[in-house]
Design an enzyme around this catalytic site. Structure first.
Site, PDB file in Angstrom:
ATOM      1  N   ASP A 150      19.373  -5.840  -0.913  1.00 26.79           N
ATOM      2  CA  ASP A 150      18.793  -4.741  -1.095  1.00 26.79           C
ATOM      3  C   ASP A 150      18.614  -3.127  -0.153  1.00 26.79           C
ATOM      4  OD1 ASP A 150      16.983  -6.821  -0.858  1.00 26.79           O
ATOM      5  OD2 ASP A 150      15.616  -5.265  -0.417  1.00 26.79           O
ATOM      6  N   ASN A 151      18.991  -3.857   1.279  1.00 25.22           N
ATOM      7  CA  ASN A 151      19.085  -3.266   2.475  1.00 25.22           C
ATOM      8  C   ASN A 151      20.779  -3.052   3.364  1.00 25.22           C
ATOM      9  OD1 ASN A 151      16.245  -3.327   2.708  1.00 25.22           O
ATOM     10  ND2 ASN A 151      15.913  -5.170   4.312  1.00 25.22           N
ATOM     11  N   ASP A 164       0.728  -1.757   0.116  1.00 25.22           N
ATOM     12  CA  ASP A 164       0.550   0.428  -0.001  1.00 25.22           C
ATOM     13  C   ASP A 164       0.875   1.665  -0.038  1.00 25.22           C
ATOM     14  OD1 ASP A 164       1.009  -0.184   2.632  1.00 25.22           O
ATOM     15  OD2 ASP A 164      -0.950  -0.275   3.994  1.00 25.22           O
ATOM     16  N   GLY A 165       2.011   0.965  -0.220  1.00 26.55           N
ATOM     17  CA  GLY A 165       2.607   2.146  -0.077  1.00 26.55           C
ATOM     18  C   GLY A 165       2.784   3.371   2.060  1.00 26.55           C
TER      19      GLY A 165
HETATM   20  P1  AMP Z   1      11.874  -3.666   3.221  1.00 27.84           P
HETATM   21  O1  AMP Z   1      11.619  -5.420   3.744  1.00 27.84           O
HETATM   22  O2  AMP Z   1      11.195  -2.709   4.039  1.00 27.84           O
HETATM   23  O3  AMP Z   1      13.369  -3.370   3.536  1.00 27.84           O
HETATM   24  O4  AMP Z   1      11.370  -3.701   1.630  1.00 27.84           O
HETATM   25  C1  AMP Z   1      11.580  -4.307   1.005  1.00 27.84           C
HETATM   26  C2  AMP Z   1      10.715  -4.437  -0.425  1.00 27.84           C
HETATM   27  O5  AMP Z   1       9.749  -4.313  -0.463  1.00 27.84           O
HETATM   28  C3  AMP Z   1      10.693  -2.368  -0.985  1.00 27.84           C
HETATM   29  O6  AMP Z   1      11.613  -2.972  -2.101  1.00 27.84           O
HETATM   30  C4  AMP Z   1       9.764  -2.133  -0.166  1.00 27.84           C
HETATM   31  O7  AMP Z   1       9.965  -0.488  -0.672  1.00 27.84           O
HETATM   32  C5  AMP Z   1       8.852  -3.001  -0.503  1.00 27.84           C
HETATM   33  N1  AMP Z   1       7.808  -2.543   0.575  1.00 27.84           N
HETATM   34  C6  AMP Z   1       7.662  -3.173   2.142  1.00 27.84           C
HETATM   35  N2  AMP Z   1       6.910  -2.685   2.512  1.00 27.84           N
HETATM   36  C7  AMP Z   1       5.948  -1.708   1.703  1.00 27.84           C
HETATM   37  C8  AMP Z   1       4.839  -1.682   1.611  1.00 27.84           C
HETATM   38  N3  AMP Z   1       3.518  -1.173   2.377  1.00 27.84           N
HETATM   39  N4  AMP Z   1       4.495  -0.731   0.525  1.00 27.84           N
HETATM   40  C9  AMP Z   1       4.761  -1.206  -0.677  1.00 27.84           C
HETATM   41  N5  AMP Z   1       5.681  -1.608  -0.745  1.00 27.84           N
HETATM   42  C10 AMP Z   1       6.944  -2.241   0.349  1.00 27.84           C
HETATM   43 MG    MG Z   2      14.826  -2.241   2.403  1.00 31.59          MG
END
Ligand code: AMP
Ligand code: MG
Length: 492
Positions: free
Chosen positions: A250-251, A123-124
């Site tokens: 990616d992190n 949901d962004g």
């Molecule tokens: P993360 O686990 O936060 O490093 O995110 C991994 C991927 O999932 C990245 O591409 C984020 O932008 C995407 N992502 C995480 N949470 C959301 C969310 N609520 N809505 C859209 N994309 C998300």
């Molecule tokens: Mg990330």
């Protein structure tokens, strides 16, 4: 009068394939709950202006400031070892770059500001709990002198986000040396876009490693520099008991900052196999695995850079292997030097590594608190009566006695005074870390009772981790058994 951000954007001058232009999605009723005033000043922003309705609207993504060129960055990544060719900023939008008071270019990014072309099924948005968690832990890392992204502000959006239950939505304003990840290189490499890899490498050299441009082999120098920074970073994590929790490529920041605080946590009692994250079921990202994983991630970066190292593939691979071979030495020397400081050694002698390892082994066997053991040992360096306090942290206090005798013998051979040793040890062994049970209590008060006083108090304590702060002594304590946090969650 509108709020002025002195943006000087460079990422948007890269080819269109590097990002998607997208504006934040307006939210209902933004409320500023935290503004990092010293950081605002450092970024050339006026904190008094930001601390206003207009400021809240900007920091919630409801209003785009002049000069911003909002984008979602494209990237790929290995998540738990599995390659995903397209991830990208699914819930973050880069407003732009500013030059800070030290002349360093910094990204200003909104996290949780609405969907982007990379959102996939998400949901962004972000929930308040994880936003506060990132704010607290990133600022604590900064105060501990560990390279990290920072938190400029947190706002509540006035809208709920749907997770397992409806939760208050929030946006974090994140500040980073850049948001370029190992996964950003992988995005282009996966598309066989060597020109994209080269453009990105040139951008990273200009921005983070300008010295590399002055060498005969800039791309080789780039890889060496990223490896050196990651090795130092992970050593620092281990030295304070930090577990990142999701070290996906990616992190992993190519600038060498700690980035993407999700299910991260500091350990209480020392346990090298410790895992907090609910999604890390195999322990891939366990505390003591972090150096190995950092090298794994850097190996993925090296693979992306192969075409830039040499036209001859075999030669490129051989060279990359040589450079990657430097990681172990870099990490070990940073880690061992840090451990020597933690036990107050000023000189290097044979047997030091074994001495420190024996302490760690005894701590692991006796569930001794990682942070408090070293903090109390610092005071025991001045006054041997302090040994009682150290012993009390061990399940079997005698485990500590034999070690303490060897340690005293070792330090007695150095010329520094006990007071000097204590001061040096206290400057590297924090009293205060963001303990999980404290972080959880802060989140609970904010989410369930709209009470941000505990958040403010915890932030104030963590801003001075090396000072005793007797009025806040309880914040140094490990959790009581019923307060122990067993698992942490991404909350995305
Ligand atoms: P993360 O686990 O936060 O490093 O995110 C991994 C991927 O999932 C990245 O591409 C984020 O932008 C995407 N992502 C995480 N949470 C959301 C969310 N609520 N809505 C859209 N994309 C998300
Ligand atoms: Mg990330």
């Amino acid at each position: 009068m509108t709020i002025h951000f002195p943006f000087q954007n460079t990422y948007t001058a890269l080819p269109a394939s590097f990002f998607a232009r997208v504006a934040p999605t307006p939210v209902a009723a933004p409320r500023l709950i935290k503004l990092n005033r010293p950081l605002a000043l450092q970024l050339g922003l006026d904190p008094d202006r930001l601390d206003s309705l207009e400021g809240a609207e900007i920091l919630a993504g409801k209003r785009v400031p002049d000069g911003a060129d909002p984008i979602a960055m494209a990237y790929a990544g290995h998540q738990f070892g599995h390659f995903v060719p397209q991830l990208g900023d699914g819930r973050a939008i880069l407003l732009g770059e500013v030059i800070d008071a030290e002349g360093v270019r910094r990204d200003i990014q909104l996290k949780g500001s609405g969907p982007t072309p990379f959102s996939r099924r998400g949901d962004g948005r972000a929930a308040l709990g994880p936003v506060l968690r990132e704010y607290i832990v990133s600022e604590a890392m900064f105060a501990l002198s560990i390279p990290t992204t920072r938190s400029l502000a947190a706002v509540i959006t006035g809208e709920n986000v749907m997770r397992e239950t409806p939760l208050p939505g929030a946006v974090l304003t994140r500040v980073a040396a850049s948001h370029i990840r190992v996964g950003t290189f992988q995005y282009f490499a996966a598309r066989s876009d060597t020109e994209g890899v080269r453009r990105l490498a040139d951008h990273v050299i200009a921005r983070h490693y300008p010295h590399a441009a002055d060498t005969d082999r800039p791309y080789r120098a780039l890889l060496e520099a990223v490896i050196a920074r990651q090795a130092d970073l992970v050593a620092r994590w281990l030295l304070v008991g930090f577990i990142h929790g999701v070290m996906n490529t990616d992190n992993s920041s190519v600038a060498g900052e700690t980035i993407d605080y999700g299910p991260c946590a500091f350990m209480d009692h020392y346990d090298p196999a410790k895992v907090f994250s609910s999604i890390d079921q195999q322990g891939r990202y366990a505390y003591a695995n972090q150096p190995r994983i950092a090298l794994w991630n850097l190996t993925r970066l090296a693979e992306c850079l192969l075409p830039l190292l040499s036209d001859d593939k075999d030669k490129a691979v051989e060279e990359a292997q040589t450079i990657l071979g430097e990681f172990a030495e870099r990490f070990t020397s940073a880690y061992q030097a840090g451990l020597r400081q933690k036990i107050g050694l000023f000189t290097v002698r044979d047997g030091d590594e074994a001495l420190v390892q024996d302490l760690l082994d005894a701590m692991a066997k006796n569930q001794a608190d990682f942070t408090l053991t070293f903090r109390r040992l610092s005071d025991a360096a001045l006054d041997p009566d302090g040994d009682t306090e150290v012993r009390a942290l061990f399940a079997e206090p005698v485990a500590c006695d034999e070690w303490a005798a060897r340690w005293r013998e070792r330090i007695s051979g150095e010329m520094q005074s006990p007071a000097e040793r204590q001061a040096a040890m206290r400057s590297v062994n924090p009293a205060f870390i963001p303990r999980n049970h404290r972080v959880e209590a802060v989140i609970e008060a904010a989410v369930n009772r709209d009470d941000f006083a505990p958040f403010e108090e915890l932030l104030a304590v963590l801003a001075k981790p090396y000072q005793d702060q007797p009025e806040f002594a309880g914040y140094a304590d490990p959790p009581e058994p019923h307060q122990c946090v067993l698992q942490t969650f991404c909350g995305t």
